[in-house]
Structure formats: structure tokens, C-alpha cells
Design a protein around this motif. Sequence first.
Motif, mmCIF file in Angstrom:
data_model
loop_
_atom_site.group_PDB
_atom_site.id
_atom_site.type_symbol
_atom_site.label_atom_id
_atom_site.label_comp_id
_atom_site.label_asym_id
_atom_site.label_seq_id
_atom_site.Cartn_x
_atom_site.Cartn_y
_atom_site.Cartn_z
ATOM 1 N N HIS A 151 0.775 -1.238 0.000
ATOM 2 C CA HIS A 151 0.000 0.000 0.000
ATOM 3 C C HIS A 151 0.813 1.297 0.000
ATOM 4 O O HIS A 151 0.267 2.342 -0.367
ATOM 5 C CB HIS A 151 -0.933 0.016 1.218
ATOM 6 N N HIS A 152 2.070 1.281 0.415
ATOM 7 C CA HIS A 152 2.822 2.529 0.555
ATOM 8 C C HIS A 152 3.622 2.839 -0.707
ATOM 9 O O HIS A 152 4.066 1.939 -1.424
ATOM 10 C CB HIS A 152 3.785 2.445 1.748
ATOM 11 N N GLU A 153 3.817 4.134 -0.931
ATOM 12 C CA GLU A 153 4.690 4.544 -2.028
ATOM 13 C C GLU A 153 6.131 4.162 -1.709
ATOM 14 O O GLU A 153 6.549 4.216 -0.545
ATOM 15 C CB GLU A 153 4.595 6.054 -2.235
ATOM 16 N N PRO A 154 6.907 3.764 -2.706
ATOM 17 C CA PRO A 154 8.291 3.366 -2.424
ATOM 18 C C PRO A 154 9.127 4.551 -1.955
ATOM 19 O O PRO A 154 8.899 5.694 -2.392
ATOM 20 C CB PRO A 154 8.789 2.831 -3.770
ATOM 21 N N PRO A 155 10.074 4.321 -1.067
ATOM 22 C CA PRO A 155 10.948 5.409 -0.620
ATOM 23 C C PRO A 155 11.895 5.841 -1.735
ATOM 24 O O PRO A 155 12.137 5.100 -2.687
ATOM 25 C CB PRO A 155 11.713 4.777 0.548
ATOM 26 N N ARG A 156 12.410 7.045 -1.605
ATOM 27 C CA ARG A 156 13.364 7.565 -2.586
ATOM 28 C C ARG A 156 14.788 7.201 -2.152
ATOM 29 O O ARG A 156 15.172 7.465 -1.013
ATOM 30 C CB ARG A 156 13.242 9.080 -2.688
ATOM 31 N N PRO A 157 15.580 6.612 -3.019
ATOM 32 C CA PRO A 157 16.953 6.282 -2.626
ATOM 33 C C PRO A 157 17.771 7.506 -2.229
ATOM 34 O O PRO A 157 18.644 7.405 -1.360
ATOM 35 C CB PRO A 157 17.531 5.582 -3.865
#
Length: 265
Positions: free
Chosen positions: A199-205
Motif C-alpha cells: 500500500h505505501h509509495e516506495p521510498p526515494r533512494p
Amino acid sequence: MDPVSIDGYVIESVLGTGSTGTVYLARHEGVPVALKVLTAECPAPMRHPHIAQVYETGQLSDGKHWLAMQYLPGGDADSELRAGRMSPERAVQIIADVAAALDFAHDRDIVHGDVKPSNFLLAEDGRAVLTDFCTSPFQGDGMVLTSAAFASPEMLRGGPVDARADVYSLGCSLFRLLTGKPPFFDAGSKDEVVQAHLHHEPPRPTQFAPWLPSAMDDVVATALRKDPGGRYPSAGELARAATAALHVKVQPAHAFPRTHPPPRQ
């Protein structure tokens, strides 16, 4: 109790144990091999410069299958990362090598199902070699093979999967090699990690590795789309996008390994 020998392969030590079986360091006529006793049927051998070569397969008296495969003493990408020897350039090169292996398998309708840095073995010449193809082919019958940290939403839901699930896991692996952390590492429990993948947006590297170009955020975001149709259409496309984002030159595929164990008598 661990076996002493299997069909002429003399067991020396345990290299590792996981959900798909136990891997032993063994020797056959003095040649070291990695011998794996599987909890499932042996995979179909595939010959490719970035896939661990399978020399021989067999079956034990208790019904378990085993395979003897290429032994690479150089460790794996995850251990290199933990040792502090993973530059962004090397990470992207490893992803490109693994992507070539995955595209080769996907063209044969084989899904790996357990794409993660600890399965990216490192050869002495610098090649990354993908190991642990554990089904032939992966049927997508609801069994989650990979760890939750690298699993696609469709795998976690227990639904049918195809090559795009491997693309998602490769994107998670890219994030891990670039930042030192898997996506959603801070979610807490395993169940919370699963919910984050769903459900969550992926984190930004760049949030964890600010020296990376911002274009790498877009690469990871595309690879980790919840909808498989929104991801890169192939592992190779993901690797090329990561390469372009980092502005590095990917080396050509290496020649096939020339070392083989002696023929069986």
C-alpha cells in the motif's frame, strides 16, 4: 545429521541454509562445487554467463532432489555491501548482470521468484552470477519464495506472478545496494513490511544516499509500481534506466565460464 557424501560428491562444510534447501561445499575428484539439497524439484539447468552453472542433478533415497553447481568463493553482493565495498557504479553493474540472467530466464517462461542481493554471487572476474532458481518453471501458485523485504505485491497477495514480479524484486535489490537498506526497512514488523509493499509509495533512494542523482528516484519508483503493468517491461529495461541515471558505462557480457568439474565416469 548432514550427509557425508552424495553420489560421489564429498561434503566438506555447510555454505548456507534457507527455505529452499541447504547448500554444501563439496568436492568431486578434487574439484570444488556447491551442492544443494532442495526442498522442491530441481530447476531446469540454464547455460548463461550470469547464471550459476548446474553440472549435475539427482535424487536422494528420501525423495529430495539435489544439484551440483558452480562454486564461486567470492561471496555475494549483500556480503560485499555489508563489508563496505559497494559503490553506486558497482551496484548498477551487478544489477545489469543479474538483469541479463533474468531476461534469459524470462524468455524461457521461467520466473526466479527469489531475487535478492544474497543470491547475486560474485565471480573472480567481477561478474555477478544469479543463483537459486528453485522451480522450473515458477508456477505462481501462491507460494512466496523471496523474503518479504524484496517481494512484489502480487507475490505477497498469493496471486499469480510473472516476470514482472522479478523486476519488482530487482528494483528492491537496486535500492538495497545503493542505500544499504531494503525498501520499507523502517516499517517495523514483517507484517508491517508486507503492508508497506502492498500500500505505501516506495521510498526515494536519495533520501538515504543524497549523493545519488535524483533520476535514480524515478528508476526505483517505476520498478516498484504496485501495478505490474506500470513497471519496466523487462529486467534489462530497468538496468538500462539505472545505468542512464547514474551515467555509467555497463561492461559487455562476459564469456561463458571455461572451468568445469571432471566428467562423471
